[in-house]
Design an enzyme around this catalytic site. Structure first.
Site, mmCIF file in Angstrom:
data_model
loop_
_atom_site.group_PDB
_atom_site.id
_atom_site.type_symbol
_atom_site.label_atom_id
_atom_site.label_comp_id
_atom_site.label_asym_id
_atom_site.label_seq_id
_atom_site.Cartn_x
_atom_site.Cartn_y
_atom_site.Cartn_z
ATOM 1 N N LYS A 175 -2.336 -17.156 -9.006
ATOM 2 C CA LYS A 175 -1.011 -17.777 -8.979
ATOM 3 C C LYS A 175 -1.002 -18.873 -10.028
ATOM 4 O O LYS A 175 -2.043 -19.443 -10.350
ATOM 5 C CB LYS A 175 -0.735 -18.402 -7.601
ATOM 6 C CG LYS A 175 0.728 -18.559 -7.288
ATOM 7 C CD LYS A 175 1.282 -17.283 -6.699
ATOM 8 C CE LYS A 175 2.655 -17.452 -6.133
ATOM 9 N NZ LYS A 175 3.021 -16.267 -5.337
HETATM 10 P P1 NAD Z 1 13.787 -18.298 -5.866
HETATM 11 O O1 NAD Z 1 13.495 -19.369 -6.844
HETATM 12 O O2 NAD Z 1 14.515 -17.088 -6.314
HETATM 13 O O3 NAD Z 1 14.592 -18.932 -4.621
HETATM 14 C C1 NAD Z 1 14.114 -20.021 -3.887
HETATM 15 C C2 NAD Z 1 15.155 -20.411 -2.852
HETATM 16 O O4 NAD Z 1 14.605 -21.412 -1.997
HETATM 17 C C3 NAD Z 1 16.424 -21.003 -3.444
HETATM 18 O O5 NAD Z 1 17.534 -20.536 -2.717
HETATM 19 C C4 NAD Z 1 16.240 -22.513 -3.218
HETATM 20 O O6 NAD Z 1 17.464 -23.220 -3.126
HETATM 21 C C5 NAD Z 1 15.509 -22.489 -1.888
HETATM 22 N N1 NAD Z 1 14.781 -23.737 -1.628
HETATM 23 C C6 NAD Z 1 13.912 -24.392 -2.439
HETATM 24 N N2 NAD Z 1 13.471 -25.516 -1.850
HETATM 25 C C7 NAD Z 1 14.048 -25.565 -0.624
HETATM 26 C C8 NAD Z 1 14.014 -26.492 0.447
HETATM 27 N N3 NAD Z 1 13.264 -27.587 0.396
HETATM 28 N N4 NAD Z 1 14.768 -26.239 1.554
HETATM 29 C C9 NAD Z 1 15.541 -25.142 1.619
HETATM 30 N N5 NAD Z 1 15.611 -24.217 0.628
HETATM 31 C C10 NAD Z 1 14.885 -24.437 -0.480
HETATM 32 O O7 NAD Z 1 12.380 -17.898 -5.213
HETATM 33 P P2 NAD Z 1 11.957 -16.511 -4.524
HETATM 34 O O8 NAD Z 1 11.353 -15.653 -5.560
HETATM 35 O O9 NAD Z 1 13.076 -16.001 -3.689
HETATM 36 O O10 NAD Z 1 10.768 -16.998 -3.589
HETATM 37 C C11 NAD Z 1 10.996 -17.545 -2.293
HETATM 38 C C12 NAD Z 1 9.705 -17.550 -1.500
HETATM 39 O O11 NAD Z 1 9.210 -16.210 -1.385
HETATM 40 C C13 NAD Z 1 8.558 -18.348 -2.125
HETATM 41 O O12 NAD Z 1 7.776 -18.891 -1.090
HETATM 42 C C14 NAD Z 1 7.766 -17.288 -2.870
HETATM 43 O O13 NAD Z 1 6.438 -17.665 -3.099
HETATM 44 C C15 NAD Z 1 7.887 -16.140 -1.894
HETATM 45 N N6 NAD Z 1 7.671 -14.811 -2.482
HETATM 46 C C16 NAD Z 1 8.421 -14.369 -3.518
HETATM 47 C C17 NAD Z 1 8.204 -13.086 -4.010
HETATM 48 C C18 NAD Z 1 9.056 -12.505 -5.113
HETATM 49 O O14 NAD Z 1 8.914 -11.302 -5.377
HETATM 50 N N7 NAD Z 1 9.947 -13.253 -5.736
HETATM 51 C C19 NAD Z 1 7.200 -12.284 -3.464
HETATM 52 C C20 NAD Z 1 6.453 -12.771 -2.388
HETATM 53 C C21 NAD Z 1 6.704 -14.039 -1.896
#
Ligand code: NAD
Length: 508
Positions: A175
């Site tokens: 990561k």
């Molecule tokens: P993203 O950047 O597309 O979206 C993040 C979202 O979280 C946004 O809506 C933001 O406003 C919200 N957010 C951030 N801080 C916050 C807070 N303090 N309180 C409430 N909401 C908050 O990110 P993503 O790709 O959707 O990833 C989200 C989660 O899923 C992360 O933990 C990431 O590690 C995990 N994840 C993502 C993927 C992927 O394929 N993108 C895969 C596995 C896990």
């Protein structure tokens, strides 16, 4: 465990599940040492030239320049708005412009008074933690966020090692990312930053070495920049498309990748519902985070007849007891250029409520899909749901876990719940190696089978129910007594990882 100020840090905390599961399966001590800390911790710096900015004047500052004549800027699109209220001033804005400036202040009609601040070189801290590669190349997302740290990336990199083992894909875990608030930089600056990241890290990346993907604050566009920087000038560059995943489907990305993490979570939720005889049609769902994962999960569940009753993100919360209009919310957040922070805030189809109230909305399923450590003990006490399905990585603290267990709220742990993203990343990588393009139906068919099979094994380990069915065989993994589901997921990961060390041995 080494304690700092008597308290475990984030990484040590996260590794408690690892140590518990390792003890439970009597893991070989040398394998345990190999997995306890990452293989490599890369910390480096990337520099870029930032553009000039227009910074809004405060009310007091405006008083001194109120008589300043307005300037006419013809190429208005050359003023790029940022989430912090500033504009990036692209040079073409000055072409044919009639500019009146006094002591660096400019008056732009309909926008206000701004001070011109000179851009210049800036330095950003960058990371890539390569946790383990015994099962295959390092694999994991790139995060652009202001609150990142070595400890956080170590935790998330280790999670990827467990997750790729659970998903049964031939990868290890990594990561990384950059400490930056990407919403306060122009597209061009983000492009330069991404190119520079790869320029610095290129010797440690590659389709068979370390394969980044999108995470918080990054997306397919950034993956395209990274691929270009890695492959530019290489003789057989088409062979290298698999150096990053999560690309746009038109440039070697996979059908279904954009929604894959959300889709994988939904496959787990379907299995949970089947096991409980619970009907997902009409189910009430609350979702935290409406980015890639949160919006996909909401869209898929909405089409299945569930009701998304509240969505919280970093800027606010919207609530509608009868269910939010999810396509309209997606349009408000993701297809609205004026919504610079891509937030649910300001959505007219729901009522704003506080984050505190969000957690106590009456629902069946809670899907945290934002950042880590959101479901604390206090929050877990407030939840009024039957299931927490962890779309995000590490959203529940240890206290949160304890309270959920005490209150008999079910849990689908992150390392299986959000494994859909990396699973389809593997399919993308396979398509890149073979120069193939699979249909969405094929991708989702394989994903469904992979997620449901491995989730079934985890549920069997948790219930101590060794069995073989046409779908799965949990007999080699059960530990002889029931365990909590988070430990069960870790047991599956560790047994698969340990097999590599035990069968391949160690080069001394
Ligand atoms: P993203 O950047 O597309 O979206 C993040 C979202 O979280 C946004 O809506 C933001 O406003 C919200 N957010 C951030 N801080 C916050 C807070 N303090 N309180 C409430 N909401 C908050 O990110 P993503 O790709 O959707 O990833 C989200 C989660 O899923 C992360 O933990 C990431 O590690 C995990 N994840 C993502 C993927 C992927 O394929 N993108 C895969 C596995 C896990």
């Amino acid at each position: 465990m080494t304690l700092r100020n008597g308290k475990p840090n984030l990484y040590e905390h996260a590794m408690e599940t690892f140590h518990r599961a390792a003890a439970l399966i009597g893991m070989n001590p040398r394998v345990r040492l190999e997995l306890e800390e990452p293989d490599f911790e890369h910390i480096f710096y990337v520099t870029i030239e930032t553009r000039d900015r227009l910074v809004p004047l405060s009310h007091e500052e405006q008083a001194a320049v109120r008589d300043l004549a307005p300037s006419s800027v013809k190429a208005a699109d050359a003023l790029e708005p940022l989430a912090n209220g500033q504009f990036v001033l692209h040079r073409r804005a000055l072409l044919e412009a009639d500019v009146q400036m006094r002591r660096g202040v400019i008056n732009i009609p309909q926008q206000g008074f701004f001070r011109l601040e000179k851009g210049g070189p800036r330095k950003f801290k960058a990371y890539r933690i390569q946790h383990n590669q015994v099962r295959g190349p390092y694999k994991g997302g790139i995060r652009y966020h202001r609150d990142v740290s070595l400890d956080l990336f170590k935790t998330l990199a280790a999670d990827m090692t467990w997750k790729t083992a659970i998903a049964e894909i031939p990868y290890g875990g990594a990561k990384g990312g950059i400490k930056i608030d990407p919403f306060n930089y122009s597209r061009e600056e983000i492009e330069h930053l991404s190119l520079r990241y790869v320029y610095k890290f290129k010797k440690f990346m590659g389709p068979f070495l370390d394969i980044p993907a999108p995470d918080v604050g990054t997306n397919g566009e950034i993956m395209a920049y990274m691929m270009r920087q890695f492959t530019d000038g290489e003789r057989e560059h088409h062979k290298m498309r698999g150096v990053v995943t999560g690309k746009d489907v038109r440039i070697g990305g996979s059908e279904g990748r954009l929604k894959a993490t959300g889709q994988g979570a939904v496959y787990c939720i379907e299995e949970w519902a089947r096991g409980r005889g619970f009907d997902l049609r009409g189910a009430r769902v609350i979702v935290q985070g409406f980015g890639n994962v949160g919006s996909a999960v909401a869209e898929i569940l909405d089409t299945m007849g569930a009701r998304i009753v509240a969505v919280n993100d970093v800027n606010g919360t919207v609530h509608r007891d009868a269910g939010l209009d999810v396509p309209a919310l997606v349009a408000h957040v993701h297809r609205n250029p004026a919504n610079l922070r891509r937030s649910v805030l300001g959505f007219k189809g729901g009522t704003p409520i506080s984050k505190q109230d969000f957690w106590s909305v009456d629902a069946d399923i809670c899907i945290p899909a934002a950042l880590g450590e959101e479901i604390t003990g206090d929050v877990a006490e407030r939840l009024r749901v039957k299931l927490v399905a962890e779309g995000a990585n590490g959203p529940t603290t240890r206290d949160g876990d304890r309270v959920l267990a005490a209150r008999k709220i079910d849990l689908i742990p992150d390392i299986i719940c959000n494994a859909g993203g990396v699973t389809v990343s593997y399919y993308e990588w396979l398509q890149n190696q073979r120069l193939e393009h699979w249909s969405e139906a094929e991708v989702n068919g394989r994903l469904e089978q992979a997620i449901k099979k491995n989730y079934a094994i985890i549920r069997d380990i948790a219930a101590d129910r060794p069995q073989r069915t046409p779908l799965h065989d949990s007999r080699p993994y059960c530990v002889g007594r029931p365990v909590d589901v988070r430990t069960a997921a870790m047991v599956l990961a560790l047994r698969r990882i340990e097999a590599h060390y035990l069968l391949e041995g160690f080069s001394q």
